[in-house]
Design an enzyme around this catalytic site. Structure first.
Site, PDB file in Angstrom:
ATOM      1  N   CYS A   4       0.850  -1.193   0.000  1.00  0.00           N
ATOM      2  CA  CYS A   4       0.000   0.000   0.000  1.00  0.00           C
ATOM      3  C   CYS A   4       0.886   1.244   0.000  1.00  0.00           C
ATOM      4  CB  CYS A   4      -0.903   0.022   1.222  1.00  0.00           C
ATOM      5  SG  CYS A   4      -1.786   1.588   1.368  1.00  0.00           S
ATOM      6  N   ILE A   5       0.629   2.113  -0.946  1.00  0.00           N
ATOM      7  CA  ILE A   5       1.509   3.274  -1.117  1.00  0.00           C
ATOM      8  C   ILE A   5       1.402   4.235   0.068  1.00  0.00           C
ATOM      9  CG2 ILE A   5      -0.150   4.586  -2.542  1.00  0.00           C
ATOM     10  CD1 ILE A   5       2.335   5.469  -4.219  1.00  0.00           C
TER      11      ILE A   5
END
Lengths: 123, 129
Positions: free
Chosen positions: B77-78
């Site tokens: 997840c960025i």
């Protein structure tokens, strides 16, 4: 890949709001999911009920108030919000302690809710 | 059956190990593993700077080998990654950081990939912290 049918996704919150980033990141996941046209519900139980309380003052620990983000759920058209009645009672909390509009449900309804889902995303 | 995994656990805890063993059991039983989504503290799996002692398991390398062998999509997840210092070269440039550390085989992407995994999988199994 063909587009599958709309799924029923329940986001389950079981932890208090500020001890880790879990609550905040769980809420981020709910908001992201709201853009995908799925059938969303959100359930707070166990220590997760502490996220719903009025009069939180997280400014004192340099955190953002989680209630401000939870209040945005209605703007994102997330209407199916539930809190476990027994979890509130076990912690000495009342309906009037809750800061947002939410359905207060007993254990048997919680069981039904969980059993109806395609996926439960637990935070 | 089509499975996806959501891993919130940092590499040093039990449920990270459970996730790896579960993933191996899935492929051994001919299930499809659609995606592994690393969220919350799980994003630490994606740092190529993880440097365990020589006689200890390297969790990052282990997942890299698994994903390569079984052609599995591994997404970090960025948003969780940026908060915890897991950056690829593009994000390092964007945020004017002097280094980047995303390990090969992992991809930085958004929470939509978690939702997409739920939509396209029969089962989404979470490995918490």
């Amino acid at each position: 890949m063909n587009k599958p049918k709309t799924k029923k996704l329940l986001f389950l919150f079981r932890h208090a709001p500020y001890g880790s980033a879990l609550a905040k990141e769980g809420i981020d996941a709910v908001l992201a999911a709201s853009a995908y046209d799925q059938d969303l519900s959100v359930l707070f139980m166990d220590d997760g009920v502490f996220q719903l309380l009025k009069h939180q003052k997280p400014d004192d620990i340099e955190e953002k108030n989680i209630i401000n983000i939870l209040s945005a759920f209605t703007l994102y058209d997330i209407q199916s919000l539930f809190v476990c009645q027994e979890s509130l009672a076990e912690r000495g909390l009342r309906n009037t302690d809750i800061a947002i509009g939410i359905n207060i449900v007993a254990h048997n309804t919680v069981s039904q809710l969980l059993s109806q889902q395609d996926h439960i995303l637990s935070f | 059956m089509i499975f996806s995994l959501a891993i919130y656990a940092t590499p040093s805890v039990q449920s990270s190990d459970s996730a790896y063993r579960f993933a191996n059991a899935l492929v051994a039983h001919n299930h499809t593993l659609y995606r592994i989504f690393f969220y919350h503290d799980g994003v630490y799996h994606g740092s190529q700077l993880n440097t365990p002692a020589q006689d200890e398991v390297d969790h990052t390398v282990r997942w890299q080998q698994f994903a390569k062998q079984h052609n599995v999509d591994m997404v970090i997840c960025i948003a969780s990654g940026l908060r915890r210092g897991i950056l690829n070269s593009k994000e390092a440039t964007r945020y004017e950081k002097s280094a980047h550390n995303l390990a090969e085989g992992f991809e930085l992407s958004g929470l939509g990939q978690l939702v997409d995994a739920a939509v396209y999988s029969d089962r989404l199994v979470t490995f918490g912290h």
